[in-house]
Scaffold this active site. Sequence first.
Site, PDB file in Angstrom:
ATOM      1  N   ASP A  34       0.807  -1.220   0.000  1.00  0.00           N
ATOM      2  CA  ASP A  34       0.000   0.000   0.000  1.00  0.00           C
ATOM      3  C   ASP A  34       0.838   1.268   0.000  1.00  0.00           C
ATOM      4  O   ASP A  34       0.322   2.354  -0.232  1.00  0.00           O
ATOM      5  CB  ASP A  34      -0.877   0.031   1.262  1.00  0.00           C
ATOM      6  CG  ASP A  34      -2.160  -0.751   1.092  1.00  0.00           C
ATOM      7  OD1 ASP A  34      -2.683  -0.774  -0.027  1.00  0.00           O
ATOM      8  OD2 ASP A  34      -2.629  -1.331   2.083  1.00  0.00           O
TER       9      ASP A  34
HETATM   10  C1  BGC Z   1       0.365   1.279   6.324  1.00  0.00           C
HETATM   11  C2  BGC Z   1       0.005   0.071   5.513  1.00  0.00           C
HETATM   12  C3  BGC Z   1      -1.478  -0.009   5.358  1.00  0.00           C
HETATM   13  C4  BGC Z   1      -1.997   1.299   4.790  1.00  0.00           C
HETATM   14  C5  BGC Z   1      -3.473   1.304   4.553  1.00  0.00           C
HETATM   15  C6  BGC Z   1      -0.267   2.504   5.761  1.00  0.00           C
HETATM   16  O1  BGC Z   1      -0.027   3.593   6.590  1.00  0.00           O
HETATM   17  O2  BGC Z   1       1.748   1.401   6.399  1.00  0.00           O
HETATM   18  O3  BGC Z   1       0.521  -1.090   6.126  1.00  0.00           O
HETATM   19  O4  BGC Z   1      -1.807  -1.058   4.519  1.00  0.00           O
HETATM   20  O5  BGC Z   1      -1.645   2.354   5.623  1.00  0.00           O
HETATM   21  O6  BGC Z   1      -4.208   1.676   5.622  1.00  0.00           O
HETATM   22  C1  NOJ Z   2      -1.650  -3.739   5.452  1.00  0.00           C
HETATM   23  C2  NOJ Z   2      -2.832  -3.841   4.555  1.00  0.00           C
HETATM   24  O1  NOJ Z   2      -3.940  -4.286   5.307  1.00  0.00           O
HETATM   25  C3  NOJ Z   2      -2.570  -4.796   3.413  1.00  0.00           C
HETATM   26  O2  NOJ Z   2      -3.658  -4.804   2.539  1.00  0.00           O
HETATM   27  C4  NOJ Z   2      -1.314  -4.409   2.699  1.00  0.00           C
HETATM   28  O3  NOJ Z   2      -1.082  -5.347   1.684  1.00  0.00           O
HETATM   29  C5  NOJ Z   2      -0.137  -4.347   3.642  1.00  0.00           C
HETATM   30  N1  NOJ Z   2      -0.457  -3.455   4.710  1.00  0.00           N
HETATM   31  C6  NOJ Z   2       1.133  -3.890   2.966  1.00  0.00           C
HETATM   32  O4  NOJ Z   2       1.136  -2.540   2.682  1.00  0.00           O
END
Ligand code: BGC
Ligand code: NOJ
Length: 823
Positions: free
Chosen positions: A491
């Site tokens: 993400d």
């Molecule tokens: C986090 C991710 C997460 C994303 C979506 C980011 O701040 O680092 O792990 O998937 O937010 O909420």
């Molecule tokens: C947490 C999110 O829930 C997931 O969808 C994502 O793949 C990972 N973070 C990596 O960014």
Amino acid sequence: MQYGHFDDDAREYVITRPDTPYPWINYLGCNDFYGLFSNTSGGYCFYRDARMLRLTRYRYNNVPTDVGGRYFYLRDSKDGDVWTPSWMPMKSKLDRYECRHGMGYSRIASARNGLAFSQTSFVPLDDKCEVHKVTLTNESNAEKNIDMFSFIEFCLWNANDDMTNFQRNFSIGEVEVHGSNIYHKTEYRERRNHYAVWAVNEPVAGFDTDRQAFLGLYNGFDSPQAVFDGKSKNSIASGWAPIGSHHINAKLKAGESKAYVFVLGFCENPEDQKWEKPAVLGSAGVINKKPANELLEKYSTAEAADKALAALNEYWKNLLSKFTVDAEDKKMARMAGIWNQYQCMVTFNMSRSASYFESGIGRGMGFRDSNQDLLGFVHLIPERARERILDIAATQFPDGSAYHQYQPLTKRGNNDIGSGFNDDPLWLIFGVASYIKETGDYGILDEKVPFDNNEAIADTLFAHLKKSFYYPVLNAGPHGLPLIGRADWNDCLNLNCFSKTPGESFQTTANYESGIAESILIAAIHAFVGPDFVEICKRTDRNEEVSAAEKAIAKMIDAVNKHGWDGDWFLRAYDAHGKKIGSKECEDGKIYIESNSFSVMAGIGLEDGRAEKALDSVKEHLDSPYGIVLLQPAYKDYHIELGEVSSYPPGYKENAGIFCHNNPWVTIAETKLGRGTRAFETYTKICPAYREDDSDLRRMEPYVYAQMVAGKDAVNHGEAKNSWLTGTAAWTFVSISQYILGVRPVFDGLLIDPCIPSSMKGYAVTRHFRGADYHITVDNSAGAEKGVKSVMLDGDPLKAGESGWVLPVFGDGKAHQVVVVMG
Ligand code: BGC
Ligand code: NOJ
């Protein structure tokens, strides 16, 4: 140091001191009513949606930590001694303390000055409530006169408003009290048809419903005035902060024990039956208590509460009998056989909404997350997986892309987050394929499912899958690799975002769409899951689809081969300027974990040694004692063209943290190469049970996976965060059950394909699969890492087919004996 131990027979983790390095929690509830419950009785509960229908208030990031819960205060009237038997919130000195977290229930037992206390908390299988059975036992030789005060604080339903909109909230709180029942009915006068009830099955000496009256304005939860006074104020809340507190007077002879059943329930009335007595000017309406009465009637005795708990235990015993492991390595056996599957249920239920790190107000059900959660859950309750698949698919757009999240109450896509995460569509194929492999139910493909929640444009689930399959093919960039969009699985790899504004969301900002930022990971995912789409076509007489799909996969692999290899490992992406990411040419972020693991999982580079090289590079550059970090070198400063990944300090989260979710991908990739010892090593490094005696550093619960462990660049290398709600649960279960222990559902049956350390001499697995039980023992006295020499099925030799040793589908309700010899 350890703060407890596993009790495998009881399927419990036993916490033996309350001051754990972080609150160690459990989840109560299996279906639609849920509670988060810490080892000191902290937490909160909600019905279906942690944001919209929250019953009790909880203060995230509070000082001290973990404030808000279901508290019981005890007062010995002999000397006025006051304490909280769950330790918090008074941090009372206790002569004994233990908290047992089990499957869907928790029990805190403690004692002070000869008075034993126990609180068993759970959500019954079929009701929308928490039950707390509290027992007081006089262990002394003299009579005791104890005042017990219960305490919960109501949330005014919408958890977000509840902690922000005070100008309104301080004027709207309303309650009713009848005998031992406290009703919270804020907003019931207008558009809500639901209220909460907090009750005890015993006459009370008094009650409080106004927080200030109970605590005193300048007191904290650790110094409630009413308790010190030994007397409730019988307050009726009007605005401000409604609470629920019962005062029970317990006279206990020496050796005597008394049990009380407290129930906190969610009650709903039909619109036209809301009131027992409508409001008239000068007196408020009286709510219709029928649903509350029915609920409380069910739990009006300790025996009834015990029975409901026994039913819950039976339910879990049955669920966990679907996959069991017996091995010399008890840590692996208890994680794979009990806790990992339990966590999979929790992630299936919660997605990423409510934990001690997810506040329950921000995130709905993730399209990607929920599909992946299915992989670890589908064997437990396939019917619920089926329903979930159809819900998720309904949030897909007609072009195959998808809402990134949907709201659990409405099941509609969430406009605030929107779409454009270009890996999302492919995860639907994972979800559906794993469901079909588990159940053989191809009928699901013919279900009519809306696009964008619009019935008018519904089509079959197969049509959805086809859109998913072709989305990355049709949305490819200059190298023929899929465009990344807002981000892919990572993400935080926001290649079209270019954010300069503090606080702007990296995930929803797209202001630099050059149309060329591409992801090698999405290509690898396509190559891994694409063949399942092809199989599904073949098995459902959609042969006309087959060759085009096969060509599309081949083209994708070709693009990775031509433009995705960096010499010693796979590249990660191309940015919006066409520059490489995850390459030797980069200053930081030269190598990433995701594209390497998934490419090898997809079999790319197996034929020419690149797969091996890639995994060796992962080991060389990314490995650490606590797991494999996401990338190296960590970004030391912010890169506008990369987005959130570079916003984190080095070693945390996606910037070179050990992002546990993708470690099992390496495990699976290692099994592709037959390197069982290495596969098992990657499995154990992130597995919490192996770090139980390292709890001061790790800090999180030793019985569940965490999303992240601080990486080698971080100050606190080895410290875990974000426990519970993570795709690590499902993927680790897949890696250990299907690829290491090697019992893998495939379209034709159960494939036996172990890949274990040579030192593991054998193990036994039972697997319930499509209506039969397979009792599998694996003999590895040969000390192999991979490879099966023979399989005996019910006493007869089995022949290996083209796709390996596949146990047939029996569906006869019987037990079948399978003896596997490796070598
Ligand atoms: C986090 C991710 C997460 C994303 C979506 C980011 O701040 O680092 O792990 O998937 O937010 O909420
Ligand atoms: C947490 C999110 O829930 C997931 O969808 C994502 O793949 C990972 N973070 C990596 O960014």
